[in-house]
Motif scaffolding. Structure first.
Motif, short mmCIF file in Angstrom:
data_model
loop_
_atom_site.label_atom_id
_atom_site.label_comp_id
_atom_site.label_asym_id
_atom_site.label_seq_id
_atom_site.Cartn_x
_atom_site.Cartn_y
_atom_site.Cartn_z
N PRO A 171 0.82 -1.21 0.00
CA PRO A 171 0.00 0.00 0.00
C PRO A 171 0.85 1.26 0.00
CG PRO A 171 -0.04 -1.05 2.15
CD PRO A 171 0.66 -2.00 1.25
N ILE A 172 0.39 2.26 -0.75
CA ILE A 172 1.04 3.57 -0.77
C ILE A 172 0.35 4.44 0.28
CG2 ILE A 172 1.57 5.60 -2.16
CD1 ILE A 172 1.49 3.83 -4.62
N SER A 173 1.09 4.88 1.26
CA SER A 173 0.51 5.64 2.37
C SER A 173 0.23 7.07 1.95
CB SER A 173 1.45 5.62 3.57
OG SER A 173 2.69 6.18 3.22
N LEU A 174 -0.68 7.72 2.66
CA LEU A 174 -0.96 9.12 2.41
C LEU A 174 0.27 9.96 2.76
CD1 LEU A 174 -4.58 9.38 3.85
CD2 LEU A 174 -3.92 9.64 1.47
N PRO A 175 0.62 10.94 1.94
CA PRO A 175 1.78 11.78 2.25
C PRO A 175 1.53 12.61 3.51
CG PRO A 175 0.57 12.65 0.35
CD PRO A 175 -0.02 11.32 0.65
N ARG A 176 2.54 12.66 4.39
CA ARG A 176 2.40 13.35 5.67
C ARG A 176 2.86 14.80 5.61
NH1 ARG A 176 4.66 8.79 9.99
NH2 ARG A 176 3.14 7.14 9.44
N PHE A 177 3.67 15.12 4.62
CA PHE A 177 4.25 16.46 4.56
C PHE A 177 3.89 17.11 3.23
CE2 PHE A 177 7.04 13.66 7.04
CZ PHE A 177 6.96 14.28 8.28
N SER A 178 3.87 18.45 3.23
CA SER A 178 3.48 19.19 2.03
C SER A 178 4.53 19.10 0.93
CB SER A 178 3.23 20.66 2.39
OG SER A 178 4.41 21.23 2.97
N ASN A 179 5.77 18.80 1.29
CA ASN A 179 6.83 18.70 0.28
C ASN A 179 7.03 17.29 -0.22
OD1 ASN A 179 7.84 17.66 2.63
ND2 ASN A 179 9.83 18.71 2.53
N ALA A 180 6.03 16.43 -0.05
CA ALA A 180 6.13 15.06 -0.53
C ALA A 180 6.21 15.04 -2.06
CB ALA A 180 4.93 14.25 -0.06
N THR A 181 6.78 13.98 -2.58
CA THR A 181 6.99 13.88 -4.03
C THR A 181 5.74 13.44 -4.79
OG1 THR A 181 7.79 11.61 -3.79
CG2 THR A 181 9.44 13.39 -3.72
N TYR A 182 4.67 13.11 -4.07
CA TYR A 182 3.45 12.67 -4.73
C TYR A 182 2.23 13.15 -3.96
CZ TYR A 182 3.30 9.02 -1.13
OH TYR A 182 3.24 8.34 0.06
N VAL A 183 1.07 13.14 -4.64
CA VAL A 183 -0.22 13.52 -4.06
C VAL A 183 -1.16 12.34 -4.21
CG1 VAL A 183 -2.19 15.09 -4.21
CG2 VAL A 183 0.12 15.96 -4.58
N LEU A 184 -1.88 11.99 -3.14
CA LEU A 184 -2.82 10.87 -3.16
C LEU A 184 -4.16 11.34 -2.62
CD1 LEU A 184 -3.47 7.88 -3.57
CD2 LEU A 184 -2.56 7.43 -1.27
N LYS A 185 -5.20 11.24 -3.45
CA LYS A 185 -6.56 11.65 -3.06
C LYS A 185 -7.46 10.42 -3.04
CE LYS A 185 -6.13 16.35 -4.86
NZ LYS A 185 -6.71 17.40 -5.73
N THR A 186 -7.86 10.04 -1.83
CA THR A 186 -8.66 8.82 -1.68
C THR A 186 -10.08 8.98 -2.19
OG1 THR A 186 -9.25 9.47 0.59
CG2 THR A 186 -7.29 8.11 0.31
N LEU A 190 -6.99 9.81 -7.39
CA LEU A 190 -5.84 10.38 -8.10
C LEU A 190 -4.54 10.10 -7.35
CD1 LEU A 190 -4.55 12.27 -10.26
CD2 LEU A 190 -5.01 14.17 -8.68
N LEU A 191 -3.55 9.61 -8.08
CA LEU A 191 -2.18 9.47 -7.58
C LEU A 191 -1.29 10.23 -8.55
CD1 LEU A 191 0.04 8.30 -5.78
CD2 LEU A 191 -0.01 6.22 -7.20
N GLU A 192 -0.70 11.31 -8.07
CA GLU A 192 0.09 12.18 -8.93
C GLU A 192 1.51 12.31 -8.42
OE1 GLU A 192 -1.44 16.04 -10.67
OE2 GLU A 192 0.00 16.84 -9.21
N PHE A 193 2.48 12.05 -9.30
CA PHE A 193 3.89 12.24 -8.99
C PHE A 193 4.31 13.61 -9.54
CE2 PHE A 193 3.36 7.65 -9.01
CZ PHE A 193 4.05 7.28 -7.86
N LYS A 194 4.85 14.44 -8.67
CA LYS A 194 5.24 15.79 -9.09
C LYS A 194 6.46 15.75 -10.00
CE LYS A 194 3.47 17.74 -4.77
NZ LYS A 194 3.80 18.51 -3.55
N SER A 195 7.38 14.84 -9.74
CA SER A 195 8.58 14.69 -10.56
C SER A 195 9.08 13.25 -10.39
CB SER A 195 9.66 15.69 -10.13
OG SER A 195 10.85 15.53 -10.89
#
Length: 311
Positions: A171-186, A190-195
């Protein structure tokens, strides 16, 4: 004219109590005003009543929507409920309900011989749909440093499903910090990689669940992250530069040869006329060739009358 008696409300209340005493006025209730059942199961719409004198009141069920339609009328079920519903007293049971059956129902009891002749109650039916296999959009390849979006959605589940993403069955956990490399919306899937980087390569899958029935997962797909092909980029730049250079040189040569000149047509006529005159002069010395010469008449200029005079 005298004013209204302050005792009038009390008199009206006493009259109503007298009419319903010792019996009870007609009342209609339900022990469940909101019913939630799974799709293709049976739904019980409760309706109980009590009358004052009328022992055989008229029972009606209606479904409210854009238009009010009869469910039970004149002792029979109507429309789509015919043959798939039963009634016990005033309580109706709908068999194998679908999304078309969801909505608000009204139970009406009419007792013409009672002092209060009409009573009603409402029951709302919600049909729950377990998750279906979600639709997953997972790119097969991506370039390092680019933004990559993975989408997952189930359009049929009720209530709406929530989504979880997995990479290599973990499982991919929800990002805990705003500077995470990805965004996950349950809620939207949506699973989005910023870079993305090469470490993000793997086998991805999505799980949809809504608390009704078993969760469903889409088929896992591989996503490979590759570095930019520098050689291909350099070759493409060189090819484009070569094409631009060839086009530029061609344009210069055409311009020098007068291809883009405004007087190209006039120069061509002058050249042709000069050649024709040269041929004619040669023909004068050779009479036998005069008949073979194509005569090109000179252009006739418009005569302009510049001055009037008298003889």
């Amino acid at each position: 004219m005298g004013g209204t008696s302050p005792y009038l409300p009390i008199v009206v209340l006493l009259l109503l109590l007298f009419q319903c005493w010792p019996s009870t006025c007609v009342t209609v209730t339900s022990n469940r005003h909101k019913v939630e059942v799974r799709e293709f199961s049976d739904a019980e719409l409760s309706c109980t009543f009590r009358t004052e004198r009328d022992q055989n009141p008229r029972i009606e069920w209606k479904k409210r929507g854009k238009d009010v339609s009869f469910v039970y009328f004149d002792g029979h079920f109507r429309g789509p409920f015919e043959g798939r519903a039963t009634i016990d007293g005033a309580t109706v049971t709908l068999q194998r309900v679908t999304q078309d059956d969801a909505g608000e129902y009204r139970c009406e009891i009419s007792a013409p011989f009672d002092s209060v002749s009409l009573g009603e109650t409402n029951v709302t039916l919600k049909v729950l749909v377990p998750p279906h296999t979600p639709s997953c959009q997972i790119p097969s390849t991506a370039v390092t440093g680019s933004v990559v979006r993975l989408q997952c959605h189930d359009h049929q589940s009720i209530p709406p499903a929530t989504y979880s993403w997995f990479k290599d069955n973990q499982p991919i956990s929800l990002p805990r910090f705003s500077n995470a490399t990805y965004v996950l919306k349950t809620d939207t899937g949506l699973l989005e990689f910023k870079s993305v980087s090469k470490e993000d390569s793997g086998r991805y899958s999505c799980l949809a669940s809504n608390g009704v029935g078993s969760p469903k997962m889409c088929e896992a797909k591989n996503m490979t992250i590759e570095d930019v092909n520098v050689t291909a980029v350099v070759v493409a730049v060189l090819v484009i530069g070569l094409i631009v250079a060839i086009c530029s040189c061609g344009g210069v040569l055409l311009h020098r040869n007068g291809f883009f000149s405004r007087h190209r047509g006039r120069s061509f006529w002058i050249t042709e006329s000069h050649e024709a005159s040269h041929i004619s002069s040669q023909a004068l010395h050779r009479p036998e060739d005069i008949s073979n010469v194509n005569y090109i008449p000179p252009p006739q200029e418009d005569f302009k009358h510049t001055q009037s005079f008298m003889l």
